[in-house]
Design an enzyme around this catalytic site. Sequence first.
Site, PDB file in Angstrom:
ATOM      1  N   ASP A 172      10.590  -7.063 -14.003  1.00 34.28           N
ATOM      2  CA  ASP A 172      10.378  -5.697 -13.494  1.00 34.28           C
ATOM      3  C   ASP A 172       8.898  -5.552 -13.100  1.00 34.28           C
ATOM      4  OD1 ASP A 172      12.176  -2.916 -14.097  1.00 34.28           O
ATOM      5  OD2 ASP A 172      10.040  -2.609 -13.764  1.00 34.28           O
ATOM      6  N   TYR A 203      17.489 -10.861  -4.209  1.00 34.57           N
ATOM      7  CA  TYR A 203      17.041  -9.791  -3.311  1.00 34.57           C
ATOM      8  C   TYR A 203      15.673 -10.141  -2.721  1.00 34.57           C
ATOM      9  CZ  TYR A 203      15.997  -4.991  -1.770  1.00 34.57           C
ATOM     10  OH  TYR A 203      15.681  -3.878  -1.025  1.00 34.57           O
ATOM     11  N   THR A 248       4.304   1.391 -12.823  1.00 38.29           N
ATOM     12  CA  THR A 248       4.140   2.413 -11.778  1.00 38.29           C
ATOM     13  C   THR A 248       5.010   2.102 -10.561  1.00 38.29           C
ATOM     14  OG1 THR A 248       2.348   1.312 -10.573  1.00 38.29           O
ATOM     15  CG2 THR A 248       1.712   2.711 -12.445  1.00 38.29           C
ATOM     16  N   ARG A 249       5.334   3.155  -9.831  1.00 35.80           N
ATOM     17  CA  ARG A 249       5.949   3.057  -8.516  1.00 35.80           C
ATOM     18  C   ARG A 249       5.324   4.155  -7.651  1.00 35.80           C
ATOM     19  NH1 ARG A 249       7.556  -0.827 -10.810  1.00 35.80           N
ATOM     20  NH2 ARG A 249       9.645  -1.746 -10.845  1.00 35.80           N
ATOM     21  N   GLN A 275       3.431  -2.755 -11.316  1.00 41.60           N
ATOM     22  CA  GLN A 275       2.747  -1.745 -10.495  1.00 41.60           C
ATOM     23  C   GLN A 275       3.148  -1.943  -9.039  1.00 41.60           C
ATOM     24  OE1 GLN A 275      -1.455  -2.477 -10.947  1.00 41.60           O
ATOM     25  NE2 GLN A 275      -1.321  -4.590 -10.235  1.00 41.60           N
ATOM     26  N   VAL A 298      15.166   7.442  -9.695  1.00 41.77           N
ATOM     27  CA  VAL A 298      15.147   8.875  -9.375  1.00 41.77           C
ATOM     28  C   VAL A 298      16.546   9.478  -9.547  1.00 41.77           C
ATOM     29  CG1 VAL A 298      14.761  10.588  -7.559  1.00 41.77           C
ATOM     30  CG2 VAL A 298      13.141   8.708  -7.853  1.00 41.77           C
ATOM     31  N   SER A 299      17.582   8.790  -9.045  1.00 45.66           N
ATOM     32  CA  SER A 299      18.946   9.316  -9.194  1.00 45.66           C
ATOM     33  C   SER A 299      19.339   9.345 -10.667  1.00 45.66           C
ATOM     34  CB  SER A 299      19.938   8.503  -8.365  1.00 45.66           C
ATOM     35  OG  SER A 299      19.649   7.124  -8.429  1.00 45.66           O
TER      36      SER A 299
HETATM   37  P1  NAD Z   1      22.201   1.167   0.090  1.00 53.68           P
HETATM   38  O1  NAD Z   1      22.749   0.185  -0.898  1.00 53.68           O
HETATM   39  O2  NAD Z   1      22.497   2.614  -0.122  1.00 53.68           O
HETATM   40  O3  NAD Z   1      22.632   0.787   1.566  1.00 53.68           O
HETATM   41  C1  NAD Z   1      22.876  -0.517   2.009  1.00 53.68           C
HETATM   42  C2  NAD Z   1      24.126  -0.519   2.848  1.00 53.68           C
HETATM   43  O4  NAD Z   1      24.402  -1.853   3.304  1.00 53.68           O
HETATM   44  C3  NAD Z   1      25.352  -0.043   2.065  1.00 53.68           C
HETATM   45  O5  NAD Z   1      26.045   0.919   2.818  1.00 53.68           O
HETATM   46  C4  NAD Z   1      26.158  -1.318   1.899  1.00 53.68           C
HETATM   47  O6  NAD Z   1      27.548  -1.090   1.771  1.00 53.68           O
HETATM   48  C5  NAD Z   1      25.786  -2.093   3.149  1.00 53.68           C
HETATM   49  N1  NAD Z   1      26.002  -3.543   3.029  1.00 53.68           N
HETATM   50  C6  NAD Z   1      25.676  -4.341   1.988  1.00 53.68           C
HETATM   51  N2  NAD Z   1      26.030  -5.620   2.231  1.00 53.68           N
HETATM   52  C7  NAD Z   1      26.604  -5.610   3.477  1.00 53.68           C
HETATM   53  C8  NAD Z   1      27.181  -6.619   4.284  1.00 53.68           C
HETATM   54  N3  NAD Z   1      27.257  -7.905   3.887  1.00 53.68           N
HETATM   55  N4  NAD Z   1      27.692  -6.260   5.501  1.00 53.68           N
HETATM   56  C9  NAD Z   1      27.635  -4.960   5.914  1.00 53.68           C
HETATM   57  N5  NAD Z   1      27.106  -3.974   5.190  1.00 53.68           N
HETATM   58  C10 NAD Z   1      26.588  -4.302   3.973  1.00 53.68           C
HETATM   59  O7  NAD Z   1      20.624   0.910   0.132  1.00 53.68           O
HETATM   60  P2  NAD Z   1      19.475   1.696   0.896  1.00 53.68           P
HETATM   61  O8  NAD Z   1      18.558   2.242  -0.124  1.00 53.68           O
HETATM   62  O9  NAD Z   1      20.041   2.610   1.923  1.00 53.68           O
HETATM   63  O10 NAD Z   1      18.713   0.489   1.605  1.00 53.68           O
HETATM   64  C11 NAD Z   1      18.903   0.202   2.981  1.00 53.68           C
HETATM   65  C12 NAD Z   1      17.998  -0.932   3.389  1.00 53.68           C
HETATM   66  O11 NAD Z   1      16.639  -0.569   3.164  1.00 53.68           O
HETATM   67  C13 NAD Z   1      18.245  -2.218   2.609  1.00 53.68           C
HETATM   68  O12 NAD Z   1      18.145  -3.314   3.481  1.00 53.68           O
HETATM   69  C14 NAD Z   1      17.130  -2.229   1.591  1.00 53.68           C
HETATM   70  O13 NAD Z   1      16.799  -3.536   1.224  1.00 53.68           O
HETATM   71  C15 NAD Z   1      16.012  -1.535   2.346  1.00 53.68           C
HETATM   72  N6  NAD Z   1      15.069  -0.892   1.405  1.00 53.68           N
HETATM   73  C16 NAD Z   1      15.390   0.240   0.725  1.00 53.68           C
HETATM   74  C17 NAD Z   1      14.484   0.791  -0.180  1.00 53.68           C
HETATM   75  C18 NAD Z   1      14.781   2.046  -0.961  1.00 53.68           C
HETATM   76  O14 NAD Z   1      13.953   2.468  -1.776  1.00 53.68           O
HETATM   77  N7  NAD Z   1      15.895   2.712  -0.752  1.00 53.68           N
HETATM   78  C19 NAD Z   1      13.243   0.174  -0.388  1.00 53.68           C
HETATM   79  C20 NAD Z   1      12.968  -1.008   0.305  1.00 53.68           C
HETATM   80  C21 NAD Z   1      13.874  -1.518   1.215  1.00 53.68           C
HETATM   81  N1  UDP Z   2      13.947   2.524 -14.506  1.00 53.71           N
HETATM   82  C1  UDP Z   2      13.934   3.247 -15.699  1.00 53.71           C
HETATM   83  N2  UDP Z   2      15.063   3.923 -16.059  1.00 53.71           N
HETATM   84  C2  UDP Z   2      16.190   3.925 -15.301  1.00 53.71           C
HETATM   85  C3  UDP Z   2      16.184   3.198 -14.076  1.00 53.71           C
HETATM   86  C4  UDP Z   2      15.040   2.510 -13.725  1.00 53.71           C
HETATM   87  O1  UDP Z   2      12.930   3.279 -16.423  1.00 53.71           O
HETATM   88  O2  UDP Z   2      17.180   4.564 -15.692  1.00 53.71           O
HETATM   89  C5  UDP Z   2      12.711   1.813 -14.128  1.00 53.71           C
HETATM   90  C6  UDP Z   2      12.912   0.387 -13.653  1.00 53.71           C
HETATM   91  O3  UDP Z   2      12.972  -0.520 -14.745  1.00 53.71           O
HETATM   92  C7  UDP Z   2      11.680   0.206 -12.792  1.00 53.71           C
HETATM   93  C8  UDP Z   2      11.483   1.585 -12.154  1.00 53.71           C
HETATM   94  O4  UDP Z   2      12.156   2.496 -13.018  1.00 53.71           O
HETATM   95  O5  UDP Z   2      10.566  -0.088 -13.596  1.00 53.71           O
HETATM   96  C9  UDP Z   2      12.036   1.698 -10.745  1.00 53.71           C
HETATM   97  O6  UDP Z   2      13.374   1.242 -10.776  1.00 53.71           O
HETATM   98  P1  UDP Z   2      14.325   1.204  -9.485  1.00 53.71           P
HETATM   99  O7  UDP Z   2      15.522   0.387  -9.844  1.00 53.71           O
HETATM  100  O8  UDP Z   2      14.561   2.585  -8.991  1.00 53.71           O
HETATM  101  O9  UDP Z   2      13.434   0.474  -8.374  1.00 53.71           O
HETATM  102  P2  UDP Z   2      12.688  -0.945  -8.334  1.00 53.71           P
HETATM  103  O10 UDP Z   2      12.542  -1.491  -9.722  1.00 53.71           O
HETATM  104  O11 UDP Z   2      13.551  -1.810  -7.471  1.00 53.71           O
HETATM  105  O12 UDP Z   2      11.376  -0.611  -7.728  1.00 53.71           O
END
Ligand code: NAD
Ligand code: UDP
Length: 314
Positions: free
Chosen positions: A273, A145, A210-211, A276, A188-189
């Site tokens: 992981d 990623y 932290t986040r 911060q 969060v979910s």
């Molecule tokens: P998500 O997984 O809910 O959405 C991504 C979408 O892309 C999904 O609908 C998935 O089916 C589609 N997808 C994956 N591979 C594909 C492919 N090869 N061809 C076509 N579609 C494809 O994730 P999200 O949280 O909505 O993230 C959307 C974008 O924002 C991503 O690029 C992610 O890297 C970026 N982003 C999200 C966050 C966040 O906190 N949600 C943070 C940083 C960056």
């Molecule tokens: N995390 C956690 N419990 C969970 C899911 C995630 O403690 O059930 C932690 C995870 O290890 C990370 C932070 O929460 O330190 C944020 O995780 P997330 O996957 O949401 O985002 P990212 O690590 O990509 O910022």
Amino acid sequence: MPKRILVTGGAGFLGSHLCERLLAEGCEVLCVDNFFSSSRRNVIHLLDNRRFEILRHDVTSPLHVEVDEIYNLACPASPFHYQSDPVQTTKTSVMGAINMLGLAKRLGVKILQASTSEVYGDPVVHPQTEDYWGNVNPIGLRSCYDEGKRCAETLFFDYIRQYRLPAKVVRIFNTYGPRMQPDDGRVVSNFAIQALTGNDITIHGDGSQTRSFCYVDEIIEAMIRMMATPPAQTGPINIGNPAEITILELAEAVIELTGSASAIRFMPLPSDDPKQRQPDVSRAKAELGWEPRIPLREGLLRTIAYFDDLLRSQ
Ligand code: NAD
Ligand code: UDP
Ligand code: UDP
């Protein structure tokens, strides 16, 4: 004539909110998605809109369509999904970027890349500014990623330099809100569902990492503002909420807001992981006139209400 806008990854969490917002502004929206990490449930309410179209397609293959602007969001974003097929994740980021840039170049249209705070890896500069180059493991479990997104940024800036393409990059920090996938393991979910169902809240490590969490509507607003800027404004630009909290504090807030009796269970910390993460959003304030205003507790209440409805409807 309304603008016709391509949103790749349009059925995902952020993508579905972006499609909805663009439709509300009167645009035509072409949502392209292969449903790798999402379900049609996210966009089902848009299908009756005659300005909305959905195409099942994998962005690692070329795409020949006619549009006026491109938002490139296609890429699984949760560690659970992107680590389930890491090779496909890198292909999606890199080949997806090449194909969408090629499309934008043929059409001569603006393209915006949804990049990520993960380009900073496990940052040693805090808070993160856009000129920090990051601290990324190239061969770890998160690398598909992180490095995929870094390479996509490289491609964006080379298309800007080599072909004068009006391309833009936003670096999105942790975002939350309704339509997060209930099963993709993001914090969060997970916490909201665990609290609502009375299951243990699973904290990775001791919860001191932290986040900084931003509510989804604010990220969509920043993306739209960025797209509207002139070609010289390329980014990269951080978008996120600088309010930083520990994961333990987040767990306590979710327990309090749900009134849940869930206990906290500590689990092993996944490798690499980040310890911060906090955006410096001075550039977004100056260039986009944007800054987040929705406090975490308010956003969490809206998100908890969404998951509560979802659980009741199942
Ligand atoms: P998500 O997984 O809910 O959405 C991504 C979408 O892309 C999904 O609908 C998935 O089916 C589609 N997808 C994956 N591979 C594909 C492919 N090869 N061809 C076509 N579609 C494809 O994730 P999200 O949280 O909505 O993230 C959307 C974008 O924002 C991503 O690029 C992610 O890297 C970026 N982003 C999200 C966050 C966040 O906190 N949600 C943070 C940083 C960056
Ligand atoms: N995390 C956690 N419990 C969970 C899911 C995630 O403690 O059930 C932690 C995870 O290890 C990370 C932070 O929460 O330190 C944020 O995780 P997330 O996957 O949401 O985002 P990212 O690590 O990509 O910022
Ligand atoms: N591409 C696409 N749709 C288009 C135009 C190009 O998917 O409308 C793809 C094309 O297949 C190529 C990629 O975008 O793989 C990069 O295109 P570019 O023109 O930049 O490079 P080249 O075709 O010279 O490799």
